[in-house]
Design an enzyme around this catalytic site. Structure first.
Site: not given
Length: 243
Positions: A120, A227
């Protein structure tokens, strides 16, 4: 410790717009001198079309940053093109990770299998931070009902060291989102009908069963819930954000 000037600005803005509806918060935010240069960050996910439609009405030329992690569902990429054209958004910027960094850190595209946070960071957090470097604030579609770190969300929040975040839909309920879509005849992300109420990258998103939390399909089986792009200062923060 948080940057006091950002704290003060966020507090002042929250007081100023405390009793405003979402559309008015958005309309005024894009020109408020306390915010400066503003962009909308959109995933073009399950509920993104609501905020994108609002922007198309109040400021269709506002920069819209879309992060293509190069691991998204094909349906998301097609939906992004469809919605951008339908709403007449004139400044959609597709953001991708640096190719050299991807080749160095994730050459075979398997980083997500053993380090989701690092994936991420590489494909979302760092590219977004680079894209936002020219902006003073950014608009998100986060809402309190999504739970987790979002339950106490306000319209405006500091993002040290330099930016503010704007959450026009912070106080909306799930039914408000659905009603807005219906009343404005907005196109739905095709994966919603297939059991995906929250949509991220294809390898890390699974369908959600009836009765499950809408975000249960994100990073299923792990403790990960965000994320990274919504963490304070880009840091991976678990639990309550420190004062």
């Amino acid at each position: 410790m948080l940057d006091q000037s950002l704290d003060i600005r966020a507090e002042r803005l929250n007081e100023r717009y405390r009793h405003h509806a979402a559309t008015e918060v958005l309309r005024r935010a894009v020109t408020d001198p306390d915010l400066g240069k503003v962009a909308l960050v959109s995933s073009f996910g399950a509920e993104s079309v609501v905020l994108l439609h609002m922007v198309s009405v109040v400021a269709p030329g506002l920069p819209v940053l879309f992060i293509d992690t190069q691991m998204l569902f094909p349906e998301t990429l097609e939906y992004q093109r469809e919605v951008s054209a339908k709403l007449g958004l004139t400044d959609v910027r597709v953001i991708r990770a640096n190719e050299t960094e991807v080749s160095r850190l994730d050459p075979d595209g398997t980083l997500h299998q053993f380090n989701q946070d690092a994936c991420c960071d590489l494909r979302k957090t760092v590219p977004l931070e680079t894209a936002l470097s020219g902006f003073d604030a950014w608009i998100t579609g986060r809402k309190r009902f999504q739970g987790g770190q979002r339950t106490d969300l306000e319209f405006f929040e500091p993002e040290p060291p330099l930016r503010l975040r704007v959450n026009p839909l912070a106080h909306w309920r799930m039914e408000d989102v659905q009603t807005y879509m219906i009343e404005n005849n907005l196109p739905r992300h095709p994966l919603v009908a297939k059991g995906y109420p929250s949509i991220g990258c294809a390898p890390c998103t699974s369908p959600v069963k009836q009765g499950e939390d809408p975000r249960a399909g994100r990073w299923r089986g792990s403790e990960k819930t965000e994320c990274g792009i919504h963490f304070i200062g880009g840091r991976m923060v678990r639990g309550k954000v420190p004062a």
